[in-house]
Design an enzyme around this catalytic site. Structure first.
Site, short mmCIF file in Angstrom:
data_model
loop_
_atom_site.label_atom_id
_atom_site.label_comp_id
_atom_site.label_asym_id
_atom_site.label_seq_id
_atom_site.Cartn_x
_atom_site.Cartn_y
_atom_site.Cartn_z
N LYS A 1 1.02 -1.16 -0.03
CA LYS A 1 -0.15 -0.08 0.06
C LYS A 1 0.91 1.28 0.01
O LYS A 1 1.83 1.11 1.02
CB LYS A 1 -0.86 -0.06 1.31
CG LYS A 1 -1.83 1.15 1.44
CD LYS A 1 -3.09 1.08 0.48
CE LYS A 1 -3.91 2.20 0.16
NZ LYS A 1 -3.35 3.04 -0.94
N GLN B 1 7.18 4.10 3.88
CA GLN B 1 5.78 3.76 3.66
C GLN B 1 5.53 2.28 4.61
O GLN B 1 4.41 2.34 5.40
CB GLN B 1 5.20 3.50 2.33
CG GLN B 1 3.67 3.55 2.20
CD GLN B 1 3.17 5.02 1.99
OE1 GLN B 1 3.46 5.68 1.26
NE2 GLN B 1 2.17 5.05 2.88
N LYS C 1 5.60 3.55 8.37
CA LYS C 1 4.23 4.47 8.51
C LYS C 1 2.98 3.51 8.41
O LYS C 1 2.10 3.63 9.36
CB LYS C 1 4.11 5.47 7.27
CG LYS C 1 3.10 6.30 7.46
CD LYS C 1 2.77 7.20 6.14
CE LYS C 1 4.11 7.64 5.45
NZ LYS C 1 3.77 8.51 4.25
N LYS D 1 5.36 1.77 -3.06
CA LYS D 1 5.29 2.97 -3.58
C LYS D 1 5.69 3.09 -5.11
O LYS D 1 6.53 1.97 -5.68
CB LYS D 1 6.42 3.88 -2.79
CG LYS D 1 6.13 5.47 -3.03
CD LYS D 1 5.20 5.88 -1.79
CE LYS D 1 4.69 7.31 -2.07
NZ LYS D 1 4.35 7.80 -0.74
N GLY E 1 -2.67 8.37 -4.40
CA GLY E 1 -2.06 9.44 -4.64
C GLY E 1 -0.69 9.76 -3.96
O GLY E 1 -0.41 8.99 -3.16
N ASP E 2 0.10 10.73 -4.61
CA ASP E 2 1.26 11.56 -4.01
C ASP E 2 1.36 12.73 -4.70
O ASP E 2 0.65 13.11 -5.38
CB ASP E 2 2.75 10.21 -3.91
CG ASP E 2 3.66 11.04 -2.86
OD1 ASP E 2 3.44 10.72 -1.65
OD2 ASP E 2 4.53 11.57 -3.29
N THR F 1 -4.62 13.63 4.91
CA THR F 1 -2.87 13.66 5.41
C THR F 1 -2.76 15.04 6.29
O THR F 1 -2.03 15.20 7.19
CB THR F 1 -1.98 13.71 4.23
OG1 THR F 1 -2.54 12.67 3.64
CG2 THR F 1 -0.78 13.55 4.55
N ASN G 1 -2.33 19.34 -2.23
CA ASN G 1 -3.31 18.61 -1.37
C ASN G 1 -2.80 18.58 0.12
O ASN G 1 -3.79 19.03 0.94
CB ASN G 1 -3.16 17.02 -1.75
CG ASN G 1 -4.17 16.39 -0.88
OD1 ASN G 1 -3.81 15.61 0.09
ND2 ASN G 1 -5.55 16.41 -0.84
N SER H 1 -6.89 5.97 3.72
CA SER H 1 -6.90 5.06 2.60
C SER H 1 -7.43 3.62 2.95
O SER H 1 -8.23 2.87 2.29
CB SER H 1 -5.54 4.89 1.85
OG SER H 1 -5.40 5.94 0.89
P1 NDP Z 1 0.71 17.79 -4.73
O1 NDP Z 1 1.25 17.52 -5.62
O2 NDP Z 1 -0.49 18.09 -4.15
O3 NDP Z 1 1.38 19.19 -3.85
C1 NDP Z 1 2.84 19.24 -3.94
C2 NDP Z 1 3.30 20.50 -3.67
O4 NDP Z 1 4.76 20.37 -3.02
C3 NDP Z 1 3.12 21.62 -4.55
O5 NDP Z 1 2.94 23.05 -4.15
C4 NDP Z 1 4.71 21.70 -5.20
O6 NDP Z 1 5.06 22.95 -5.65
C5 NDP Z 1 5.33 21.56 -3.77
N1 NDP Z 1 6.74 20.68 -4.38
C6 NDP Z 1 6.65 19.49 -4.86
N2 NDP Z 1 7.79 19.04 -5.31
C7 NDP Z 1 8.70 20.06 -4.90
C8 NDP Z 1 9.96 20.24 -5.13
N3 NDP Z 1 11.21 19.31 -5.75
N4 NDP Z 1 10.56 21.46 -4.59
C9 NDP Z 1 9.59 22.35 -4.14
N5 NDP Z 1 8.29 22.42 -4.05
C10 NDP Z 1 8.02 21.27 -4.65
O7 NDP Z 1 1.39 16.65 -3.48
P2 NDP Z 1 0.98 16.38 -1.95
O8 NDP Z 1 0.43 17.47 -1.29
O9 NDP Z 1 0.18 15.00 -2.19
O10 NDP Z 1 2.40 15.84 -1.56
C11 NDP Z 1 3.01 16.71 -0.65
C12 NDP Z 1 4.17 15.90 0.38
O11 NDP Z 1 3.23 15.08 1.02
C13 NDP Z 1 5.02 14.76 -0.46
O12 NDP Z 1 6.27 14.78 0.39
C14 NDP Z 1 4.23 13.55 -0.35
O13 NDP Z 1 4.89 12.43 -0.38
C15 NDP Z 1 3.66 13.78 1.19
N6 NDP Z 1 2.41 12.96 1.28
C16 NDP Z 1 1.47 12.87 0.68
C17 NDP Z 1 0.16 12.19 1.15
C18 NDP Z 1 -1.07 12.43 0.35
O14 NDP Z 1 -1.98 11.65 0.90
N7 NDP Z 1 -1.13 12.87 -0.70
C19 NDP Z 1 0.41 11.30 2.24
C20 NDP Z 1 1.46 11.51 3.10
C21 NDP Z 1 2.50 12.21 2.70
P3 NDP Z 1 4.95 22.79 -7.61
O15 NDP Z 1 3.33 22.93 -7.87
O16 NDP Z 1 5.61 24.03 -8.02
O17 NDP Z 1 5.75 21.62 -8.19
O1 2IT Z 2 3.05 9.00 1.45
C1 2IT Z 2 1.74 8.62 1.82
O2 2IT Z 2 1.66 8.04 2.75
C2 2IT Z 2 0.83 8.61 0.41
N1 2IT Z 2 1.15 9.03 -0.55
C3 2IT Z 2 -0.55 8.09 0.60
C4 2IT Z 2 -0.35 6.72 0.47
C5 2IT Z 2 -1.90 5.77 0.55
O3 2IT Z 2 -1.71 4.76 0.06
O4 2IT Z 2 -2.73 6.72 0.88
#
Ligand code: NDP
Ligand code: 2IT
Length: 449
Positions: A94, A115, A118, A130, A169-170, A214, A245, A381
């Site tokens: 997952k 992951q 976590k 992943k 997603g991520d 998250t 997100n 999830s």
């Molecule tokens: P999104 O794609 O929705 O948003 C990512 C954000 O981070 C954007 O504002 C983006 O800016 C910025 N960003 C991404 N890459 C970079 C980079 N290399 N340098 C600077 N800014 C960056 O992703 P999420 O919000 O889903 O994910 C954000 C973080 O949270 C990640 O580390 C992800 O692994 C983690 N995460 C996500 C989960 C989820 O459920 N979605 C769960 C747990 C952790 P720009 O648009 O300019 O690229």
């Molecule tokens: O980093 C994370 O925990 C995620 N991107 C969410 C993973 C999931 O299966 O919901």
């Protein structure tokens, strides 16, 4: 004894580096976990005999594939797809999918490794994996995104299944991409297998609260850390990096709990709005219109946009990195502490470098590492999988309460584990030790697999 043990763990780490050359982020994630495991092997010598550390560092399966697709002008592009299935001792693999040009095997492996631990902390029956691609969704049309997702799933589908591997997603993968991916899976397999993906839309098998989970969960974790210190989120000035997100729903819950968010960002620059970020505007710009965060200032003349600015220089009491790995270095961490930061909750995965982590731990501020603080997304999830399995759908309030309970429990158990192992207040050690024990205790009875 301790020295011999540390040498043994060091040797395992050296082998990981030799076996996975050039994968810096993976080495970093492994090192952080291994450094905290000495006392676990003292208490559970059978884990050393069973070579559990060596086994968890080697993914069960790694899939790399070609993803050809055509843009709107008819030009052909070739990307690379990945799915690293790390460990299925506790449940089906997952973990999310990341679409970003920086993706390579080392990024997917570090994310898969994090992951696994976590997911173990959530207490839900999910293993760790992943995936993703070096595809860049920025500037692509909806049709281009759809063609890419269809091509990606045309290979990946054979490795998935609700009892096998369940992506979500991520970075770069949200509701739109998951829709195209699910549509193609359904079309190829001729099965409406809701439990094969999570983060689905509400009208086609998704769970309420998954989108918010998250960010909300990370704020709950910070709330719990502050509670231990007889403090609270209310009235604090906060800085949240990113505007995707995780960042959006971190800001939403912070505001709901009475805090003020003064800055957010994207990879181009930072917005500082002393009056407090206008979250409805951020949602419209990012979720609906898919624009850049810099456009915020055309709607608020009293806000400031700094291209290439460093968000960690904006003074705050609570910092919530919610963008990407290694976004806070040692210097940034020192700046945060100097400016009066009392709590850091990591919404992103591994957003703080090892030097930065040391600064937070030495300063004894409330530091919640990603694998504990951002577990609310994957936990919800798992709640989505539970609803899919029973063909049920729960209310927002009911689901959010479950999320809150899970985060409160993760906080309490990581805190207690740190106490038990003599590192009071160190959630890095607490989370690593507790999750490793959970994974190891699931692996041993299954035999040598
Ligand atoms: P999104 O794609 O929705 O948003 C990512 C954000 O981070 C954007 O504002 C983006 O800016 C910025 N960003 C991404 N890459 C970079 C980079 N290399 N340098 C600077 N800014 C960056 O992703 P999420 O919000 O889903 O994910 C954000 C973080 O949270 C990640 O580390 C992800 O692994 C983690 N995460 C996500 C989960 C989820 O459920 N979605 C769960 C747990 C952790 P720009 O648009 O300019 O690229
Ligand atoms: O980093 C994370 O925990 C995620 N991107 C969410 C993973 C999931 O299966 O919901």
């Amino acid at each position: 004894m301790a020295v011999v043990l540390e040498e043994k763990i060091e040797a395992i780490y050296r082998q990981v580096i030799a076996r996975n050359p050039g994968e810096g982020e993976f080495h970093q994630a492994v090192k952080e976990v291994l450094e905290t495991l000495g006392p676990v092997l003292v208490k559970y010598p059978e884990f050393a005999h069973q070579k559990i550390i060596q086994r968890v560092c080697e993914p069960e399966r790694q899939i790399i594939f070609r993803v050809p697709w055509q843009d709107d002008k008819g030009e052909v592009h070739i990307n690379r797809g990945f799915r690293v299935e790390f460990n299925s001792a506790i449940g089906p693999y997952k973990g999310g999918l990341r679409f970003h040009p920086s993706v390579y095997l080392g990024i997917i492996k570090f994310l898969g490794f994090e992951q696994l631990f976590k997911n173990a902390l959530t207490g839900m029956p999910i293993g760790g994996g992943k995936g993703g691609s070096d595809f860049d969704p920025k500037g692509k049309s909806d049709n281009e995104i759809m063609r890419f997702c269809q091509s990606f799933m045309t290979e990946l589908y054979r490795h998935l299944g609700e009892y096998t591997d369940v992506p979500a997603g991520d970075i770069g993968v949200g509701g739109r991409e998951l829709g195209f991916l699910f549509g193609q899976y359904k079309r190829i397999t001729n099965r409406y297998e809701s439990g094969v993906l999570t983060g689905k839309g509400i009208g086609w098998g998704g769970s309420l609260v998954r989108k918010e989970a998250t960010g909300y969960g990370a704020v709950y974790f910070v709330r719990e850390m502050l509670k231990v210190r007889k403090n609270s989120v209310e009235g604090k000035n906060c800085v949240v990096s990113g505007s995707g997100n995780v960042a959006i729903y971190t800001m939403e819950k912070l505001q709901q709990l009475g805090a003020k968010v003064v800055a957010c960002s994207d990879s181009n620059g930072i917005i500082v709005h002393e009056k407090g970020i206008d979250l409805d505007l951020v949602k419209r710009l990012k979720e609906v219109e898919r624009r850049r965060i810099g456009d915020y200032v055309s709607y608020h003349k009293d806000a400031k946009y700094v291209q290439g600015g460093n968000i960690w220089e904006v003074p705050c009491q609570i910092a919530m990195p919610s963008a990407t790995q290694n976004e806070i270095n040692g210097k940034d961490a020192a700046t945060l502490v100097k400016n009066g930061c009392i709590a850091v909750g990591e919404g992103a995965n591994m957003p703080t470098t090892p030097e930065g982590v040391k600064v937070f731990l030495d300063a004894k501020i409330a530091y919640g590492p990603g694998k504990a603080a951002n577990a609310g997304g994957v936990a919800t999830s798992a709640l989505e999988m539970q609803q899919n399995a029973s063909r049920d759908s729960w209310t927002f309030e009911f689901t959010e309460r479950k999320l809150d309970d899970i985060m409160t429990r993760i906080h309490a158990t990581t805190y207690e584990t740190a106490e038990e192992f003599g590192v009071s207040g160190n959630y890095v050690a607490g989370a690593n030790v507790l999750s490793f024990i959970k994974v190891a205790q699931a692996m041993v009875p299954l035999g040598l697999i």
